[in-house]
Motif scaffolding. Structure first.
Motif, PDB file in Angstrom:
ATOM      1  N   GLU A 195      42.172  22.969  40.669  1.00  0.00           N
ATOM      2  CA  GLU A 195      42.439  24.108  40.848  1.00  0.00           C
ATOM      3  C   GLU A 195      41.221  24.890  40.182  1.00  0.00           C
ATOM      4  O   GLU A 195      41.023  24.370  39.070  1.00  0.00           O
ATOM      5  CB  GLU A 195      43.624  24.291  39.852  1.00  0.00           C
ATOM      6  N   ASN A 196      40.669  25.829  41.080  1.00  0.00           N
ATOM      7  CA  ASN A 196      39.624  26.525  40.466  1.00  0.00           C
ATOM      8  C   ASN A 196      38.484  25.562  40.207  1.00  0.00           C
ATOM      9  O   ASN A 196      37.896  25.006  40.956  1.00  0.00           O
ATOM     10  CB  ASN A 196      39.947  27.538  39.386  1.00  0.00           C
ATOM     11  N   THR A 197      37.953  25.588  38.806  1.00  0.00           N
ATOM     12  CA  THR A 197      36.895  24.788  38.542  1.00  0.00           C
ATOM     13  C   THR A 197      37.292  23.446  37.949  1.00  0.00           C
ATOM     14  O   THR A 197      36.537  22.747  37.411  1.00  0.00           O
ATOM     15  CB  THR A 197      35.981  25.613  37.357  1.00  0.00           C
ATOM     16  N   HIS A 198      38.695  23.094  37.592  1.00  0.00           N
ATOM     17  CA  HIS A 198      39.016  21.872  37.087  1.00  0.00           C
ATOM     18  C   HIS A 198      39.400  20.690  38.202  1.00  0.00           C
ATOM     19  O   HIS A 198      40.229  21.230  39.120  1.00  0.00           O
ATOM     20  CB  HIS A 198      40.263  22.160  36.216  1.00  0.00           C
ATOM     21  N   THR A 199      39.211  19.438  38.135  1.00  0.00           N
ATOM     22  CA  THR A 199      39.433  18.335  39.020  1.00  0.00           C
ATOM     23  C   THR A 199      40.123  17.555  38.016  1.00  0.00           C
ATOM     24  O   THR A 199      39.425  16.941  36.900  1.00  0.00           O
ATOM     25  CB  THR A 199      38.340  17.808  39.814  1.00  0.00           C
ATOM     26  N   LEU A 200      41.238  16.886  38.259  1.00  0.00           N
ATOM     27  CA  LEU A 200      41.970  15.979  37.499  1.00  0.00           C
ATOM     28  C   LEU A 200      42.008  14.711  38.181  1.00  0.00           C
ATOM     29  O   LEU A 200      42.760  14.804  39.390  1.00  0.00           O
ATOM     30  CB  LEU A 200      43.161  16.207  36.809  1.00  0.00           C
ATOM     31  N   LEU A 201      41.782  13.421  38.089  1.00  0.00           N
ATOM     32  CA  LEU A 201      42.122  12.441  38.756  1.00  0.00           C
ATOM     33  C   LEU A 201      42.540  10.944  37.740  1.00  0.00           C
ATOM     34  O   LEU A 201      42.102  10.877  36.501  1.00  0.00           O
ATOM     35  CB  LEU A 201      40.831  11.689  39.331  1.00  0.00           C
ATOM     36  N   ASP A 202      43.561  10.575  38.391  1.00  0.00           N
ATOM     37  CA  ASP A 202      44.121   9.450  37.516  1.00  0.00           C
ATOM     38  C   ASP A 202      44.295   8.022  38.621  1.00  0.00           C
ATOM     39  O   ASP A 202      44.878   8.245  39.480  1.00  0.00           O
ATOM     40  CB  ASP A 202      45.562   9.519  36.855  1.00  0.00           C
ATOM     41  N   PHE A 203      43.567   7.054  37.935  1.00  0.00           N
ATOM     42  CA  PHE A 203      43.564   5.914  38.904  1.00  0.00           C
ATOM     43  C   PHE A 203      44.391   4.901  38.332  1.00  0.00           C
ATOM     44  O   PHE A 203      44.510   4.723  37.146  1.00  0.00           O
ATOM     45  CB  PHE A 203      42.042   5.318  38.997  1.00  0.00           C
ATOM     46  N   ALA A 204      45.201   3.921  39.168  1.00  0.00           N
ATOM     47  CA  ALA A 204      46.247   2.958  38.572  1.00  0.00           C
ATOM     48  C   ALA A 204      45.824   1.510  39.372  1.00  0.00           C
ATOM     49  O   ALA A 204      45.122   1.631  40.300  1.00  0.00           O
ATOM     50  CB  ALA A 204      47.915   3.432  39.000  1.00  0.00           C
ATOM     51  N   ASP A 205      46.530   0.797  38.557  1.00  0.00           N
ATOM     52  CA  ASP A 205      46.502  -0.787  39.491  1.00  0.00           C
ATOM     53  C   ASP A 205      47.262  -0.816  40.682  1.00  0.00           C
ATOM     54  O   ASP A 205      47.898   0.271  40.810  1.00  0.00           O
ATOM     55  CB  ASP A 205      46.930  -1.763  38.370  1.00  0.00           C
ATOM     56  N   PRO A 206      47.184  -1.457  41.606  1.00  0.00           N
ATOM     57  CA  PRO A 206      47.780  -1.259  42.950  1.00  0.00           C
ATOM     58  C   PRO A 206      49.198  -1.376  42.832  1.00  0.00           C
ATOM     59  O   PRO A 206      49.901  -0.860  43.698  1.00  0.00           O
ATOM     60  CB  PRO A 206      47.426  -2.722  43.750  1.00  0.00           C
ATOM     61  N   GLU A 207      49.799  -1.840  41.685  1.00  0.00           N
ATOM     62  CA  GLU A 207      51.577  -1.662  41.799  1.00  0.00           C
ATOM     63  C   GLU A 207      51.909  -0.505  41.122  1.00  0.00           C
ATOM     64  O   GLU A 207      53.006  -0.156  40.869  1.00  0.00           O
ATOM     65  CB  GLU A 207      51.835  -3.064  40.965  1.00  0.00           C
ATOM     66  N   PHE A 208      51.016   0.330  40.515  1.00  0.00           N
ATOM     67  CA  PHE A 208      51.319   1.674  39.892  1.00  0.00           C
ATOM     68  C   PHE A 208      51.929   1.413  38.694  1.00  0.00           C
ATOM     69  O   PHE A 208      52.645   2.104  38.216  1.00  0.00           O
ATOM     70  CB  PHE A 208      52.078   2.865  40.784  1.00  0.00           C
TER      71      PHE A 208
END
Length: 70
Positions: A18-31
């Motif tokens: 959103e606008n100037t911010h990027t948020l990413l979360d990565f999980a293991d394959p089983e979440f």
């Protein structure tokens, strides 16, 4: 996909931009758990652009991120 012995496979659990911010979360394959989080903010002035942020790996540490260019 190339597998490397001892490497942990990741899937994108959630992401938002959103606008100037990027948020990413990565999980293991089983979440089951978040294994890495990236938080970025981008600034642009004329032809100049820079993105800075953090990479957080639970139980490992927090690391700075700096990206320059388009």
């Amino acid at each position: 996909m190339t597998e490397i012995e001892g490497a942990l496979p990741l899937v994108l659990a959630q992401g938002a931009a959103e606008n100037t911010h990027t948020l990413l979360d990565f999980a293991d394959p089983e979440f089951d758990r978040i294994v890495a989080s990236v938080r970025l903010i981008t600034a642009v002035e004329g032809d100049d652009q820079i993105t800075v942020g953090t990479l957080k790996i639970p139980e490992v540490g927090v690391f700075p991120l700096v990206c320059e260019g388009p």
